[in-house]
Design an enzyme around this catalytic site. Structure first.
Site, PDB file in Angstrom:
ATOM      1  N   GLY A  46       0.810  -1.218   0.000  1.00  0.00           N
ATOM      2  CA  GLY A  46       0.000   0.000   0.000  1.00  0.00           C
ATOM      3  C   GLY A  46       0.838   1.261   0.000  1.00  0.00           C
ATOM      4  N   CYS A  47       1.882   1.272   0.804  1.00  0.00           N
ATOM      5  CA  CYS A  47       2.742   2.454   0.891  1.00  0.00           C
ATOM      6  C   CYS A  47       3.522   2.654  -0.407  1.00  0.00           C
ATOM      7  CB  CYS A  47       3.667   2.345   2.092  1.00  0.00           C
ATOM      8  SG  CYS A  47       2.755   2.346   3.655  1.00  0.00           S
TER       9      CYS A  47
END
Length: 156
Positions: A46-47
């Site tokens: 996600g990051c």
């Protein structure tokens, strides 16, 4: 988040190390509109998605007068690998003690898989030249978030 940093507040100052081990102070970024995003951990799916979305929008944001800063609890060595692996040229700042996270209310109670836990709250702040908060977005999703930021700053 009872005392959440909100629109109209002045963003707190800081001194943190970047991905190159260089000390960076908030004062050096003042005078330009700034987008600061807090993310839980470098090199996670996600990051990485969020950071790369910002990378893809960086030239448009710079042309619109915005600079980017990413902040996580990761140490500079990990941020250097993240920056190199994903060609992230904007500053990635290390806040392992979560002091700046806490000052921006980007750390605290959150829901994770239905449970209340303490952790990094994915958050983004749009600041004006004087570092007054124009937008404060907490609990954002990694996917689609940068498109929302682009709209908020008038790019789309």
């Amino acid at each position: 988040m009872i005392n959440s940093l909100k629109k109209g507040d002045t963003a707190p100052g800081f001194t943190l190390l970047d991905q190159h081990g260089k000390e960076r102070q908030a004062a050096e970024f003042k005078g330009k509109k700034t987008i600061i995003f807090f993310y839980p951990a470098a090199m996670t799916p996600g990051c990485t998605k969020e950071a790369c979305d910002f990378r893809e929008s960086e030239s448009a944001l710079l042309a619109a007068g915005y600079q980017l800063i990413g902040i996580s609890k990761d140490l500079p060595q990990k941020l250097a690998k993240f920056s190199e692996r994903d060609s992230l040229e904007y500053p990635l700042l290390s806040d392992p003690e979560l002091i700046v996270h806490s000052e921006f209310n980007a750390y605290g109670e959150k829901k994770l898989y239905g449970k209340i836990v303490q952790g990094v709250i994915r958050s983004t702040f749009i600041l004006d030249e004087n570092w007054v908060v124009v937008e404060a977005l907490h609990n954002v999703k990694a996917t689609g978030h940068v498109a929302r930021i682009r709209k908020l700053v008038g790019l789309d």
